[in-house]
Design a protein around this motif. Structure first.
Motif, mmCIF file in Angstrom:
data_model
loop_
_atom_site.group_PDB
_atom_site.id
_atom_site.type_symbol
_atom_site.label_atom_id
_atom_site.label_comp_id
_atom_site.label_asym_id
_atom_site.label_seq_id
_atom_site.Cartn_x
_atom_site.Cartn_y
_atom_site.Cartn_z
ATOM 1 N N LYS A 24 0.822 -1.214 0.000
ATOM 2 C CA LYS A 24 0.000 0.000 0.000
ATOM 3 C C LYS A 24 0.857 1.266 0.000
ATOM 4 C CE LYS A 24 -3.793 -2.335 2.383
ATOM 5 N NZ LYS A 24 -4.660 -2.383 3.597
ATOM 6 N N GLY A 25 1.929 1.230 -0.792
ATOM 7 C CA GLY A 25 2.777 2.407 -0.950
ATOM 8 C C GLY A 25 3.725 2.677 0.189
ATOM 9 N N GLN A 26 3.846 1.701 1.120
ATOM 10 C CA GLN A 26 4.720 1.898 2.268
ATOM 11 C C GLN A 26 5.715 0.744 2.380
ATOM 12 O OE1 GLN A 26 2.098 2.438 5.625
ATOM 13 N NE2 GLN A 26 1.319 4.394 4.860
ATOM 14 N N LEU A 27 6.935 1.071 2.822
ATOM 15 C CA LEU A 27 8.018 0.091 2.858
ATOM 16 C C LEU A 27 7.943 -0.768 4.113
ATOM 17 C CD1 LEU A 27 10.692 -0.840 1.479
ATOM 18 C CD2 LEU A 27 11.873 0.841 2.920
ATOM 19 N N ALA A 317 17.813 3.492 10.296
ATOM 20 C CA ALA A 317 17.506 4.834 10.798
ATOM 21 C C ALA A 317 16.412 5.445 9.925
ATOM 22 C CB ALA A 317 18.749 5.716 10.785
ATOM 23 N N ILE A 318 15.465 6.116 10.533
ATOM 24 C CA ILE A 318 14.361 6.737 9.808
ATOM 25 C C ILE A 318 14.336 8.229 10.137
ATOM 26 C CG2 ILE A 318 11.853 6.816 9.491
ATOM 27 C CD1 ILE A 318 11.764 3.869 10.235
ATOM 28 N N TYR A 319 14.249 9.044 9.082
ATOM 29 C CA TYR A 319 14.200 10.496 9.237
ATOM 30 C C TYR A 319 12.986 11.047 8.501
ATOM 31 C CZ TYR A 319 19.188 9.508 10.026
ATOM 32 O OH TYR A 319 20.375 8.982 10.466
ATOM 33 N N GLU A 320 12.569 12.228 8.908
ATOM 34 C CA GLU A 320 11.524 12.945 8.172
ATOM 35 C C GLU A 320 12.157 14.077 7.369
ATOM 36 O OE1 GLU A 320 7.353 15.463 8.875
ATOM 37 O OE2 GLU A 320 8.493 14.698 10.607
ATOM 38 N N VAL A 321 11.675 14.264 6.150
ATOM 39 C CA VAL A 321 12.115 15.411 5.356
ATOM 40 C C VAL A 321 11.325 16.626 5.833
ATOM 41 C CG1 VAL A 321 12.228 16.420 3.057
ATOM 42 C CG2 VAL A 321 12.757 13.998 3.377
ATOM 43 N N PHE A 354 24.975 3.399 2.571
ATOM 44 C CA PHE A 354 24.001 2.463 3.107
ATOM 45 C C PHE A 354 22.826 2.382 2.138
ATOM 46 C CE2 PHE A 354 26.096 4.308 6.903
ATOM 47 C CZ PHE A 354 26.606 3.150 7.459
ATOM 48 N N ILE A 355 22.004 1.363 2.303
ATOM 49 C CA ILE A 355 20.785 1.285 1.497
ATOM 50 C C ILE A 355 19.869 2.435 1.908
ATOM 51 C CG2 ILE A 355 18.717 -0.070 1.016
ATOM 52 C CD1 ILE A 355 20.400 -2.578 1.375
ATOM 53 N N LEU A 356 19.416 3.192 0.928
ATOM 54 C CA LEU A 356 18.563 4.354 1.175
ATOM 55 C C LEU A 356 17.277 4.200 0.376
ATOM 56 C CD1 LEU A 356 17.780 7.262 1.966
ATOM 57 C CD2 LEU A 356 19.300 8.060 0.132
ATOM 58 N N LEU A 357 16.140 4.246 1.060
ATOM 59 C CA LEU A 357 14.845 4.107 0.402
ATOM 60 C C LEU A 357 13.818 5.011 1.069
ATOM 61 C CD1 LEU A 357 14.704 0.197 0.128
ATOM 62 C CD2 LEU A 357 14.957 1.797 -1.800
ATOM 63 N N ILE A 404 12.222 8.887 5.107
ATOM 64 C CA ILE A 404 13.235 8.111 4.386
ATOM 65 C C ILE A 404 13.970 7.210 5.375
ATOM 66 C CG2 ILE A 404 13.524 9.874 2.615
ATOM 67 C CD1 ILE A 404 16.121 10.722 3.984
ATOM 68 N N GLY A 405 14.440 6.083 4.896
ATOM 69 C CA GLY A 405 15.129 5.127 5.757
ATOM 70 C C GLY A 405 16.500 4.757 5.230
ATOM 71 N N PHE A 406 17.453 4.663 6.132
ATOM 72 C CA PHE A 406 18.773 4.106 5.830
ATOM 73 C C PHE A 406 18.850 2.747 6.512
ATOM 74 C CE2 PHE A 406 19.401 8.511 4.976
ATOM 75 C CZ PHE A 406 20.422 8.586 4.037
ATOM 76 N N PHE A 407 19.343 1.746 5.793
ATOM 77 C CA PHE A 407 19.298 0.383 6.303
ATOM 78 C C PHE A 407 20.680 -0.258 6.308
ATOM 79 C CE2 PHE A 407 15.247 1.549 4.488
ATOM 80 C CZ PHE A 407 14.383 1.234 5.531
#
Length: 482
Positions: A24-27, A317-321, A354-357, A404-407
């Motif tokens: 549903k559009g979410q990771l 890690a999860i951040y907000e723009v 890192f993986i960024l998505l 956005i998330g860095f994994f």
């Protein structure tokens, strides 16, 4: 025309992948609904998915078990975890569920080992491999561990003085290993690692300091190269040089029975990551066996020290723009609500990727952006992903929050960033969440650390009440002495 963010990822990479999928559009990461996690705890946040630690340990154990069986290899395999990758108790507790051993690198590591022994997490049968340049406190702590009965503690000799230093404090006989000072890749600024003893000097060192020393027994040769385990000519050449030293030593030192091939298994840093772990393990075991057979010596027990491979892929890690700044006609800066320098220091210190998505809005159209952190430092940015020339994210919309998330950020970032301490420009450390599964496989979450508050930093800097009280007491004591 395919202009959605999900179309870009599907066209660029083989997606979905084992740990990543979109619903549903979410990771989702390992079936963790990241938006739900973010709504529950807020952003910025860091998280550790504990089961992935055990997953990677068991994967490596199987690769070695399969190779040992295939080649009828007579030695045993021992998996060691490098505590320097992450010293946290929850990390060690998870790793030690899998019958592993420990590698240490400094004096305080031994205090952790002793605490784990008190709690029954490790025993005297657990190997404790002690690397690093050893001086007073480290030597004292290693000696204390061995004197307490931990005979599987093996200090790895890093320089010519350490045998004498250890002998002065250890009661009775003890085992040691020797670290090889490997030659670095040609692109390095120096030719030989500062760690260990040179290839040509190891046999003479053994003859002069160990062979006739009734107190010391050589059990292990330690080999590690800075670039880690890679399928290239440099790695195989250095491994063969190491094996020549091992066979030469084995012929004159019957107690030598173990080869530590160090660590350095790579971890996934892009969705395009492709590394054949099974082939590498198979070929390493094969090369060791062939060389030993050619030289007529018994094959060694194999030790590995996997740090990043053990813990790296458990972290994120999860951040907000917060805002988008268009500084010219070509560059759009998405400003995150934290700092790369403080929370992902390897991104600017060693240009690690890192993986960024995107975490949400996968059905939206995308744009090319740069990512900027909150500090006033020009190095606080992240401008490319390893397998792409630019970063593409769902288009900024002030009315539609973007996360956005860095994994695979679980190794080193907390210790290098100074967890719980001062942060650059006093940007607070984000909250940290532990994610696990219960006996039924259901996800559980626990708040390990709150986001730093101003009083936490003020106390460290000397502005807090605690510091004032300490100064008052010190002044009063001085007056009494006077």
């Amino acid at each position: 025309m395919n202009t959605k963010y999900i179309d870009l990822i599907n066209q660029t990479f083989d997606f979905p992948q084992d740990e990543f999928k979109v619903d549903k559009g979410q990771l989702h990461f390992h079936d963790i609904d990241l938006m739900q996690l973010t709504k529950q705890y807020g952003a910025p946040l860091k998280f550790t998915y504990l089961p992935q630690i055990s997953n990677n340990i068991m994967r490596a154990k199987k690769w070695f078990a399969d190779a040992i069986e295939k080649h009828d290899y007579k030695g045993k395999y021992n998996y060691c975890y490098c505590t320097k990758s992450s010293h946290f108790k929850h990390i060690l507790n998870e790793a030690l569920k899998n019958e592993i051993h420990i590698e240490t690198s400094s004096a305080f590591d031994i205090d952790i080992v002793e605490r784990l022994k008190e709690e029954g997490k490790i025993t005297n049968d657990t190997f404790v491999i002690s690397n690093g340049f050893k001086r007073a406190q480290y030597v004292t702590n290693i000696a204390r561990l061995i004197n307490s009965g931990h005979k599987n503690a093996i200090p790895i000799i890093d320089n010519y003085e350490e045998i004498d230093l250890l002998s002065q404090e250890i009661d009775g006989k003890f085992n040691v290993g020797i670290r090889i000072a490997s030659e670095e890749e040609p692109k390095f600024e120096f030719y030989t690692s500062r760690l260990g003893i040179g290839y040509k000097n190891i046999v003479p060192f053994y003859k002069s300091q160990i062979a006739n020393n009734k107190k010391v027994e050589l059990k292990m040769l330690h080999f590690f190269i800075n670039t880690g385990i890679r399928d290239n000519a440099y790695y195989w050449n250095e491994l063969l040089k190491c094996l020549k030293v091992y066979t030469s030593l084995k012929k004159i030192c019957p107690t030598l029975d173990s080869l530590n091939i160090g660590g350095g298994f790579p971890i996934k840093s892009s969705l395009a990551f492709d590394f054949d772990y099974e082939y590498m393990v198979d070929e390493i075991i094969n090369q060791i066996k062939l060389t030993c057979e050619e030289e007529g010596v018994d094959v060694p027990n194999i030790f590995t020290e996997f740090g990043s491979f053990t813990v790296g892929e458990s972290g994120g890690a999860i951040y907000e723009v917060l805002y988008q700044k268009q500084q010219n006609d070509r560059e759009k800066w998405n400003m995150i609500n934290s700092s790369f320098i403080t929370t992902l220091p390897d991104t600017w210190a060693i240009n690690k990727r890192f993986i960024l998505l995107a975490v949400n809005r996968w059905q939206d159209s995308y744009e090319r952006v740069l990512l900027g952190g909150l500090t006033c430092d020009s190095d606080d940015y992240y401008n490319s992903e390893q397998h792409m020339n630019a970063i593409y994210m769902p288009k900024y919309n002030k009315d539609k929050p973007l996360y956005i998330g860095f994994f695979n950020t679980g190794a080193y970032q907390e210790t290098i960033g100074g967890f719980g301490g001062l942060q650059h420009c006093l940007i607070p450390s984000p909250k940290h969440i532990l994610i696990d599964r219960d006996a039924d496989g259901n996800l559980t979450t626990e708040l390990f650390a709150e986001q730093q508050k101003s009083e936490d930093l003020l106390n460290i800097l000397g502005y807090g009440i605690e510091k004032k009280d300490t100064r008052t007491k010190t002044a009063s004591l001085s007056e009494n002495v006077t």
